[in-house]
Design a protein around this motif. Structure first.
Motif, PDB file in Angstrom:
ATOM      1  N   GLU A   1     -60.473-109.886  84.699  1.00  0.00           N
ATOM      2  CA  GLU A   1     -60.183-109.065  83.522  1.00  0.00           C
ATOM      3  C   GLU A   1     -61.471-108.857  82.722  1.00  0.00           C
ATOM      4  OE1 GLU A   1     -57.309-107.640  82.742  1.00  0.00           O
ATOM      5  OE2 GLU A   1     -56.233-108.509  84.447  1.00  0.00           O
ATOM      6  N   ALA A   2     -61.532-107.758  81.990  1.00  0.00           N
ATOM      7  CA  ALA A   2     -62.736-107.454  81.211  1.00  0.00           C
ATOM      8  C   ALA A   2     -62.951-108.491  80.121  1.00  0.00           C
ATOM      9  CB  ALA A   2     -62.610-106.065  80.594  1.00  0.00           C
ATOM     10  N   ASP A   3     -64.187-108.921  79.977  1.00  0.00           N
ATOM     11  CA  ASP A   3     -64.560-109.863  78.926  1.00  0.00           C
ATOM     12  C   ASP A   3     -65.198-109.073  77.786  1.00  0.00           C
ATOM     13  OD1 ASP A   3     -65.361-111.917  77.325  1.00  0.00           O
ATOM     14  OD2 ASP A   3     -66.765-112.817  78.743  1.00  0.00           O
ATOM     15  N   THR A   4     -64.433-108.855  76.726  1.00  0.00           N
ATOM     16  CA  THR A   4     -64.940-108.074  75.601  1.00  0.00           C
ATOM     17  C   THR A   4     -65.461-108.964  74.463  1.00  0.00           C
ATOM     18  OG1 THR A   4     -62.699-107.926  74.679  1.00  0.00           O
ATOM     19  CG2 THR A   4     -63.434-106.121  76.113  1.00  0.00           C
ATOM     20  N   THR A   5     -65.651-110.239  74.767  1.00  0.00           N
ATOM     21  CA  THR A   5     -66.239-111.152  73.783  1.00  0.00           C
ATOM     22  C   THR A   5     -67.624-110.658  73.385  1.00  0.00           C
ATOM     23  OG1 THR A   5     -65.119-112.982  74.917  1.00  0.00           O
ATOM     24  CG2 THR A   5     -66.856-113.564  73.346  1.00  0.00           C
ATOM     25  N   PHE A   6     -67.959-110.749  72.095  1.00  0.00           N
ATOM     26  CA  PHE A   6     -69.312-110.427  71.675  1.00  0.00           C
ATOM     27  C   PHE A   6     -70.208-111.627  71.951  1.00  0.00           C
ATOM     28  CE2 PHE A   6     -72.787-110.854  68.660  1.00  0.00           C
ATOM     29  CZ  PHE A   6     -73.432-109.637  68.815  1.00  0.00           C
ATOM     30  N   TYR A   7     -71.297-111.398  72.690  1.00  0.00           N
ATOM     31  CA  TYR A   7     -72.281-112.439  72.974  1.00  0.00           C
ATOM     32  C   TYR A   7     -73.615-112.043  72.353  1.00  0.00           C
ATOM     33  CZ  TYR A   7     -68.896-114.075  76.442  1.00  0.00           C
ATOM     34  OH  TYR A   7     -67.762-114.531  77.059  1.00  0.00           O
ATOM     35  N   LYS A   8     -74.185-112.958  71.593  1.00  0.00           N
ATOM     36  CA  LYS A   8     -75.479-112.711  70.965  1.00  0.00           C
ATOM     37  C   LYS A   8     -76.519-112.331  72.015  1.00  0.00           C
ATOM     38  CE  LYS A   8     -78.896-113.080  67.894  1.00  0.00           C
ATOM     39  NZ  LYS A   8     -79.107-112.119  66.806  1.00  0.00           N
ATOM     40  N   PHE A   9     -76.519-113.056  73.127  1.00  0.00           N
ATOM     41  CA  PHE A   9     -77.408-112.756  74.252  1.00  0.00           C
ATOM     42  C   PHE A   9     -76.523-112.360  75.435  1.00  0.00           C
ATOM     43  CE2 PHE A   9     -79.554-115.879  71.562  1.00  0.00           C
ATOM     44  CZ  PHE A   9     -80.751-115.216  71.301  1.00  0.00           C
TER      45      PHE A   9
END
Length: 428
Positions: A349-357
């Motif tokens: 499934e798509a990972d739409t978490t915001f990641y700083k890097f």
């Protein structure tokens, strides 16, 4: 470092030890008196406000956990002889010191494993044992589950509810996670009863950041809650679920330079098995279980029993080891973040978490300090060159680990998930 941890009416002596007030406030500094630490006042108040009744030895266990977490925060690793390993001498006031002194060596072994520090425990009388509420509430839930705000505990609670269980959700309140914990409890199984407690451990000076022994407070909150259930008061054993994927639970050192205590070991089999022995010796009818000890995080996501609910809440969960460092955002590059991202990839499934890097394979100044990413690269390279067993070394050789074969296979699958993530990002 010496600490004396007891209720505020204990006859503390100003003899060079750090005095820690359990279940109270340290009070204003007085002339001739050293500054004091404190822990546990809010947790006790919230538990009693809910009119819950915990077992006496569960209160003693919580007193120990509060003392330990305060020591862990008060002792600066930078001031130790090797820059990491500390020495603690704790005196803890409990209601049953005779029993707990028989368990001191067993508990010292748990703490040494968690933090790689040296611990000495002594138990004395005078500990807190609250009077039972006049009209106690005896929750009808049939088990307890830790609900941290993380992805694994979210899946654990979802699976329990889907299986027809009725868990009491217990949380250690941490800034940045409290809203998630409450939201997840409300969204699962038609709404779970939620007990959110805060240890409020506060030394009288700046806190140590590493906090490797804090696992004990999570367990202590869960044990106390389990002994408040109607089933426990009726003489039954209560299951207490600590849900964490097996790869992170073991946290195998990725390189020779990474000590085991550089990562938390809350659900490590060695820790849980040793604590099971202590609880059994205390006649506390609480059975600690991790249903996912042989599963990777990706497998947990794929096999979650309620996929629509997981899809609705997974992205909101928190996995990052540096979440507060980056203004309550996932960094994207620490080991827990990499395991999370690899799990989403394995889930499909798509990972739409915001990641700083977000770009693990990027090679520029901003992305130059990816130590954890390099550690994963080095681990997979060593496994490819020398084999899994050579890389693992003694990581599965602890005396209370249990059967190492399924754990070995689990770690192999966990590394495979991480390798797929690195391939996707072109990490070299």
């Amino acid at each position: 470092m010496r600490l004396v941890c007891a209720p505020e009416d204990y006859p503390f002596v100003e003899d060079g030890a750090l005095n820690v007030v359990l279940y109270g406030q340290p009070g204003a500094a007085e002339e001739g008196r050293s500054p004091r630490g404190s822990a546990g006042q809010a947790a006790k108040a919230d538990f009693l406000r809910a009119r819950l009744e915990g077992a006496p030895k569960a209160w003693d266990f919580l007193s120990l956990a509060l003392a330990v977490v305060t020591a862990d925060l008060a002792g600066w690793r930078s001031e130790s002889a090797d820059g990491w390993t500390r020495e603690f001498d704790l005196t803890v006031a409990v209601a049953d010191p005779d029993f707990w002194n028989t368990q001191a060596s067993a508990l010292e072994a748990v703490l040494k494993f968690l933090s790689t520090d040296r611990w000495r425990l002594t138990f004395v009388g005078g500990g807190v044992l609250p009077a039972p509420p006049r009209e106690p509430v005896r929750p009808a839930e049939d088990c307890v589950v830790l609900l941290s705000g993380g992805l694994d505990s979210l899946i654990g609670a979802i699976d329990l509810a889907k299986a027809g269980r009725k868990p009491l959700a217990v949380s250690n309140i941490v800034r940045g996670d409290g809203a998630n914990q409450a939201a997840f409890a409300a969204a699962i199984g038609g709404g779970l009863r939620h007990l959110a407690l805060n240890h409020n451990a506060t030394p009288p000076w700046k806190k140590e950041d590493s906090q490797r022994a804090r696992s004990l407070i999570f367990i202590a909150f869960g044990v106390l809650a389990a002994t408040s259930l109607a089933a426990y008061h009726n003489g039954d054993e209560v299951s207490f679920y600590v849900c964490e994927n097996g790869f992170i639970a073991i946290n195998p050192p990725l390189t020779g330079a990474r000590l085991g205590s550089l990562s938390t070991r809350t659900a490590h089999p060695e820790v849980l098995n040793r604590l099971r022995d202590v609880l059994a010796a205390a006649n506390l009818r609480v059975r600690i279980a991790n249903p996912y000890e042989h599963m990777t995080k990706g497998e947990m996501m794929r096999e979650c029993a309620d996929q629509p609910r997981l899809k609705a809440h997974a992205v909101a969960s928190v996995s990052c080891g540096r979440y507060r460092v980056f203004n309550y955002k996932h960094c994207g590059r620490c080991v827990p973040c990499q395991v999370r991202r690899a799990a989403f990839l394995a889930w499909g499934e798509a990972d739409t978490t915001f990641y700083k890097f977000s770009k693990l394979g990027k090679n520029d100044t901003d992305h130059a300090n990816f130590d954890d990413v390099r550690s994963v690269v080095m681990a997979n390279a060593e496994v490819a060159a020398d084999g899994l067993d050579a890389w693992l070394g003694p990581a599965l050789a602890y005396p209370r680990m249990g059967d190492p074969a399924p754990l070995r296979n689990l770690i192999e699958r966990g590394l495979k998930e991480l390798r797929a993530l690195h391939q996707q990002h072109g990490v070299k």
